[in-house]
Design an enzyme around this catalytic site. Structure first.
Site, short mmCIF file in Angstrom:
data_model
loop_
_atom_site.label_atom_id
_atom_site.label_comp_id
_atom_site.label_asym_id
_atom_site.label_seq_id
_atom_site.Cartn_x
_atom_site.Cartn_y
_atom_site.Cartn_z
NE ARG A 70 87.62 32.59 45.54
CZ ARG A 70 86.56 33.32 45.88
NH1 ARG A 70 85.65 33.63 44.98
NH2 ARG A 70 86.43 33.76 47.11
CE LYS A 95 82.03 35.92 57.67
NZ LYS A 95 82.78 36.14 56.43
CG HIS A 124 85.49 34.42 53.03
ND1 HIS A 124 85.02 35.60 53.55
CD2 HIS A 124 85.11 34.41 51.73
CE1 HIS A 124 84.40 36.27 52.60
NE2 HIS A 124 84.44 35.57 51.49
NE ARG A 152 82.95 31.30 48.15
CZ ARG A 152 82.92 32.59 47.79
NH1 ARG A 152 83.15 33.53 48.69
NH2 ARG A 152 82.67 32.93 46.57
#
Ligand SMILES: Cc1cc2nc3c(=O)[nH]c(=O)nc-3n(C[C@H](O)[C@H](O)[C@H](O)COP(=O)(O)O)c2cc1C
Length: 264
Positions: free
Chosen positions: A52, A139, A163, A166
């Site tokens: 990121r 999940k 998610h 992200r």
């Protein structure tokens, strides 16, 4: 920590397990979760951390980098600054008993990287299915192959999730993946969804597309960020009102009926 959350939610809390690299630690955490929660959620949407660049630029790291802009922002938010000074920075309460004492943020980052391994495989899931007697949910689903594996391994539910987009920006949106998964497997396993849901109409769309439950992440964080302790309640009250308005507008009496009323 698990015990306090279970108390506050009168036993309705779900526990989410970030898979520990060490099985002893896994078992210790599972034991505490089993004593306090009925549902265990395993997380498969962060096998590794995304790159990121914005967060690198902003200095969001362990420990956070103190840039001139960050310092100006702290000065500009005196309430936040004072509260943080009074209450201390957030910590991983569940893990505290297993952490070496006196770690600074840098050591905490190293500890987390060493202690957890987000990569799951069928053996790890089967081992947890053997141990966990309550409902078990996975999940991070975004394709049919993984949902089929979840059904074979005896899981009770799946949460279709990327998610919140992200980690990997290149996959399908969750609502797109949900439609196929819910249509094909909705009668074999509970199908739920998160990622990108912000409003009551978004929840309605998610339920109309076949999810039996919708989860929200950042909407609650925005509420808490803006209003502190009251932010969670405020967010849920807005969502409830919006969802009710959608139901009134389309004359839908029960949320389970959304698939008959909205375009999928
Ligand atoms: C700051 C932040 C931290 C998160 N940490 C976790 C986590 O520890 N485990 C997890 O399963 N998901 C975590 N998530 C992802 C959420 O559970 C959820 O999948 C995602 O936020 C849903 O998308 P939304 O934010 O668009 O509603 C986190 C999300 C945010 C924004």
């Amino acid at each position: 920590n698990i015990e306090r959350i279970a108390e506050l939610t009168e036993g309705h809390a779900w526990f989410q397990l970030y898979h520990p690299a060490d099985n002893d630690l896994r078992d210790k955490i599972l034991e505490r979760a089993a004593a306090n929660c009925q549902v265990l959620v395993m997380l498969s949407d962060v096998p590794t951390f995304g790159y990121r660049s914005k967060e690198i630029k902003n200095g969001l790291a362990m420990p956070p980098r103190m840039t001139f802009t960050n310092i100006l922002q702290i000065i500009g938010h005196p309430n936040w600054a004072i509260n943080t000074l009074v209450h201390g920075s957030p910590s991983f309460k569940v893990l505290k008993p297993y952490m070496p004492k006196g770690m600074n943020m840098h050591h905490l980052g190293l500890f987390m990287n060493k202690t957890f391994n987000g990569r799951l495989d069928e053996d790890k899931v089967a081992a947890i299915r053997d141990k966990w007697k309550g409902k078990l949910v996975m999940k991070g689903m975004s394709n049919e192959i993984d949902v089929e594996k979840a059904i074979k391994l005896g899981l009770d539910g799946v949460i279709v999730s990327n998610h919140g987009g992200r980690q990997l920006d290149a996959g399908p949106s969750s609502i797109y993946a949900l439609k196929n998964i819910a249509t094909k497997y909705g009668d074999k396993i509970k199908v739920m969804m998160d990622s990108g849901i912000r409003t009551g109409p978004d929840i309605a769309r998610t339920l109309a597309a076949g999810a039996q439950f919708a989860f929200l992440g950042r909407s609650f964080m925005y509420g808490v960020g803006a209003l502190g302790n009251d932010g969670g309640e405020h967010t849920i009250s807005i969502l409830k009102r919006q969802l009710q308005q959608v139901m009134e507008q389309i004359c839908c009496e029960k949320v389970e009926d959304f698939p008959q009323y909205l375009i999928k």
